[in-house]
Design a protein around this motif. Structure first.
Motif, PDB file in Angstrom:
ATOM      1  N   LEU A 165       0.929  -1.303  -0.032  1.00  9.10           N
ATOM      2  CA  LEU A 165      -0.033   0.081   0.000  1.00  9.10           C
ATOM      3  C   LEU A 165       0.875   1.383   0.135  1.00  9.10           C
ATOM      4  O   LEU A 165       1.961   1.225   0.436  1.00  9.10           O
ATOM      5  CB  LEU A 165      -0.852   0.112   1.270  1.00  9.10           C
ATOM      6  CG  LEU A 165      -0.404  -0.205   2.735  1.00  9.10           C
ATOM      7  CD1 LEU A 165      -1.586   0.511   3.625  1.00  9.10           C
ATOM      8  CD2 LEU A 165      -0.119  -1.448   3.087  1.00  9.10           C
ATOM      9  N   ASP A 175      -0.884  -7.518  -5.065  1.00  9.54           N
ATOM     10  CA  ASP A 175      -2.077  -6.801  -4.724  1.00  9.54           C
ATOM     11  C   ASP A 175      -1.106  -5.459  -4.429  1.00  9.54           C
ATOM     12  O   ASP A 175      -0.549  -5.402  -3.678  1.00  9.54           O
ATOM     13  CB  ASP A 175      -2.848  -7.277  -3.925  1.00  9.54           C
ATOM     14  CG  ASP A 175      -3.625  -8.708  -4.460  1.00  9.54           C
ATOM     15  OD1 ASP A 175      -4.145  -8.332  -5.673  1.00  9.54           O
ATOM     16  OD2 ASP A 175      -3.789  -9.436  -3.662  1.00  9.54           O
ATOM     17  N   VAL A 177      -2.569  -1.051  -3.343  1.00 13.67           N
ATOM     18  CA  VAL A 177      -3.244   0.105  -3.123  1.00 13.67           C
ATOM     19  C   VAL A 177      -2.656   1.195  -3.167  1.00 13.67           C
ATOM     20  O   VAL A 177      -1.777   1.667  -2.343  1.00 13.67           O
ATOM     21  CB  VAL A 177      -4.118  -0.371  -1.905  1.00 13.67           C
ATOM     22  CG1 VAL A 177      -5.449   0.796  -1.509  1.00 13.67           C
ATOM     23  CG2 VAL A 177      -4.884  -1.903  -1.585  1.00 13.67           C
ATOM     24  N   LEU A 312      -7.683   3.960   2.453  1.00 14.36           N
ATOM     25  CA  LEU A 312      -6.566   3.291   2.095  1.00 14.36           C
ATOM     26  C   LEU A 312      -6.156   1.996   2.814  1.00 14.36           C
ATOM     27  O   LEU A 312      -6.015   0.781   2.397  1.00 14.36           O
ATOM     28  CB  LEU A 312      -5.287   4.325   2.071  1.00 14.36           C
ATOM     29  CG  LEU A 312      -4.090   3.582   1.651  1.00 14.36           C
ATOM     30  CD1 LEU A 312      -3.978   3.657  -0.058  1.00 14.36           C
ATOM     31  CD2 LEU A 312      -2.872   4.630   2.053  1.00 14.36           C
ATOM     32  N   THR A 315      -8.952  -0.912   2.721  1.00 10.37           N
ATOM     33  CA  THR A 315      -9.273  -1.567   1.216  1.00 10.37           C
ATOM     34  C   THR A 315      -7.970  -2.518   1.355  1.00 10.37           C
ATOM     35  O   THR A 315      -8.210  -3.362   0.634  1.00 10.37           O
ATOM     36  CB  THR A 315      -8.761  -0.264   0.092  1.00 10.37           C
ATOM     37  OG1 THR A 315      -9.989   0.584   0.177  1.00 10.37           O
ATOM     38  CG2 THR A 315      -8.853  -1.101  -1.112  1.00 10.37           C
ATOM     39  N   ALA A 316      -6.970  -2.137   1.670  1.00 14.05           N
ATOM     40  CA  ALA A 316      -5.622  -2.834   1.868  1.00 14.05           C
ATOM     41  C   ALA A 316      -5.799  -4.089   2.619  1.00 14.05           C
ATOM     42  O   ALA A 316      -5.980  -5.233   2.212  1.00 14.05           O
ATOM     43  CB  ALA A 316      -4.311  -2.101   2.099  1.00 14.05           C
ATOM     44  N   THR A 333      -4.465  -3.907  -8.713  1.00 11.10           N
ATOM     45  CA  THR A 333      -4.012  -2.613  -8.295  1.00 11.10           C
ATOM     46  C   THR A 333      -5.434  -1.706  -8.152  1.00 11.10           C
ATOM     47  O   THR A 333      -6.141  -1.342  -9.007  1.00 11.10           O
ATOM     48  CB  THR A 333      -3.215  -1.703  -9.341  1.00 11.10           C
ATOM     49  OG1 THR A 333      -2.010  -2.754  -9.361  1.00 11.10           O
ATOM     50  CG2 THR A 333      -2.642  -0.507  -9.124  1.00 11.10           C
ATOM     51  N   VAL A 334      -5.550  -1.053  -6.977  1.00 15.69           N
ATOM     52  CA  VAL A 334      -6.672  -0.316  -6.563  1.00 15.69           C
ATOM     53  C   VAL A 334      -6.138   1.277  -6.298  1.00 15.69           C
ATOM     54  O   VAL A 334      -5.112   1.300  -5.593  1.00 15.69           O
ATOM     55  CB  VAL A 334      -7.314  -0.657  -5.583  1.00 15.69           C
ATOM     56  CG1 VAL A 334      -8.653   0.142  -4.989  1.00 15.69           C
ATOM     57  CG2 VAL A 334      -7.697  -1.935  -5.524  1.00 15.69           C
ATOM     58  N   THR A 335      -6.654   2.170  -6.926  1.00 20.08           N
ATOM     59  CA  THR A 335      -6.030   3.634  -7.062  1.00 20.08           C
ATOM     60  C   THR A 335      -7.096   4.560  -6.310  1.00 20.08           C
ATOM     61  O   THR A 335      -8.417   4.474  -7.019  1.00 20.08           O
ATOM     62  CB  THR A 335      -5.759   4.155  -8.185  1.00 20.08           C
ATOM     63  OG1 THR A 335      -4.778   3.265  -9.008  1.00 20.08           O
ATOM     64  CG2 THR A 335      -5.043   5.782  -8.213  1.00 20.08           C
ATOM     65  N   LEU A 336      -7.046   4.982  -5.173  1.00 18.36           N
ATOM     66  CA  LEU A 336      -8.001   5.865  -4.795  1.00 18.36           C
ATOM     67  C   LEU A 336      -7.942   7.398  -4.947  1.00 18.36           C
ATOM     68  O   LEU A 336      -6.929   7.687  -5.097  1.00 18.36           O
ATOM     69  CB  LEU A 336      -7.837   5.773  -3.177  1.00 18.36           C
ATOM     70  CG  LEU A 336      -8.070   4.290  -2.629  1.00 18.36           C
ATOM     71  CD1 LEU A 336      -7.761   4.145  -0.862  1.00 18.36           C
ATOM     72  CD2 LEU A 336      -9.333   3.369  -2.862  1.00 18.36           C
TER      73      LEU A 336
END
Length: 346
Positions: A165, A175, A177, A312, A315-316, A333-336
């Protein structure tokens, strides 16, 4: 030793002896039973006579015996109900928030959290991660300090999930974040351009850090969109804290053609920028990446690129527990998102 007789006398400890934790051998000797019987009782196995159960439990209570859950799970190959979190340091509110949210989630999953600080040292980070893997944690959350995490590949291939993260891993598909560092900086620079600024001073720590590289990239793109060249003379790198930020601002304002606005690429830099401008009674406009506690009480108005640190972390950690539960889809990959907010006293 006969399991039918009474308990044996508990030996008196000499004053000079170093205290040690009682073992199942001690419990068996104290209760007058076999080690196998003690094992069956503490592991709640069936078909043990009640009188033996009572004797073993009495000895366990008297000696203060505690079962070694970790050793048991390592032998059986079961889950250890532990996860590891590697961050840079709890003194920074950003990382302490991540640790707090992770601890809450771990408790909800009846899981123990082991938290350690890499102190921004890649070698220390690798040592800590290897140590956590040797303890057979069920999963890892990492805010990376290093640039090569390929040493974790054997652990990942054997089923240990890892979620990174704030920054991506190096040399490892995993994975991740992230925050929209590039987009947030673009929005901040565009705000300054809309207000008529063309000479914008940019202050940053080091482009060796992923987040800084992304933010500098966003500033370059926003300036290019407006047809403005990225002027290295208006960029101060190596700004690590409020004091060096204040000194950098003083240096830029002392030139013959000073900037008319400043963009600071993290919250500690923002504090130093505002401090120097306040002392000079200057109303130069400021945009800073990262919101921070009590930012609304700063004596000068400024714009912060804000985001939800709790989201953040949530989510992680949610993604990690999904992996622990058996989710086996490809790495994500998650982008906030980020937003611009006004801060400081009116």
């Amino acid at each position: 030793m006969s399991e039918g007789g009474g308990r044996t006398a508990h030996p008196v400890r000499r004053a000079s002896e170093t205290p040690r934790r009682p073992t199942m051998v001690d419990v068996a000797r104290h209760a007058g039973v076999s080690i196998k019987t003690v094992s069956r009782v503490v592991n709640n196995e069936p078909n043990v006579q009640q009188q033996l159960i009572d004797r073993v439990l009495a000895s366990v209570a008297e000696l203060g015996f505690r079962r070694n859950h970790l050793a048991r799970t390592l032998r059986s190959g079961q889950s250890t109900a532990t996860i590891g979190l590697i961050i840079e340091g709890l003194a920074n509110p950003f990382y302490s928030t991540i640790a707090a949210i992770t601890a809450e989630a771990a408790a909800q999953h009846d899981t123990l959290l082991i938290t350690a600080s890499s102190e921004e040292d890649p070698q220390r980070e690798q040592q800590l991660l290897r140590d956590l893997c040797s303890r057979r944690v069920d999963g890892l959350l990492v805010v990376p300090a290093g640039y090569d995490h390929s040493f974790l590949r054997p652990e990942v291939e054997m089923g240990t999930p890892v979620v990174f993260l704030d920054r991506p891993a190096g040399g490892l598909l995993a994975d991740t974040v992230l925050l929209d560092n590039r987009g947030g900086t673009q929005a901040g620079v565009r705000r300054l351009l809309e207000h008529g600024h063309r000479r914008i001073g940019i202050l940053l720590d080091s482009v060796a850090v992923y987040t800084m590289r992304e933010r500098v990239g966003g500033a370059r793109e926003a300036l290019a969109e407006a047809g403005i060249a990225y002027d290295e003379r208006l960029v101060a790198e190596g700004v690590h804290d409020p004091d060096t930020a204040a000194a950098a601002v003083a240096g830029m304002l002392g030139t013959s053609d000073p900037p008319t606005a400043f963009f600071s690429l993290n919250n500690r830099i923002t504090v130093g920028v505002l401090q120097e401008l306040w002392q000079r009674k200057s109303q130069v406009e400021v945009v800073g990446f990262d919101d921070f506690e009590l930012s609304f009480l700063m004596p000068q108005r400024f714009t912060a690129v804000s985001y939800d640190t709790r989201q953040l972390a949530r989510t992680a950690v949610d993604l990690l527990f999904q992996r622990i539960a058996g989710e086996r889809s490809g790495p994500r990959t998650v982008t906030l998102p980020t937003t611009l907010v006004e801060r400081g006293l009116p």
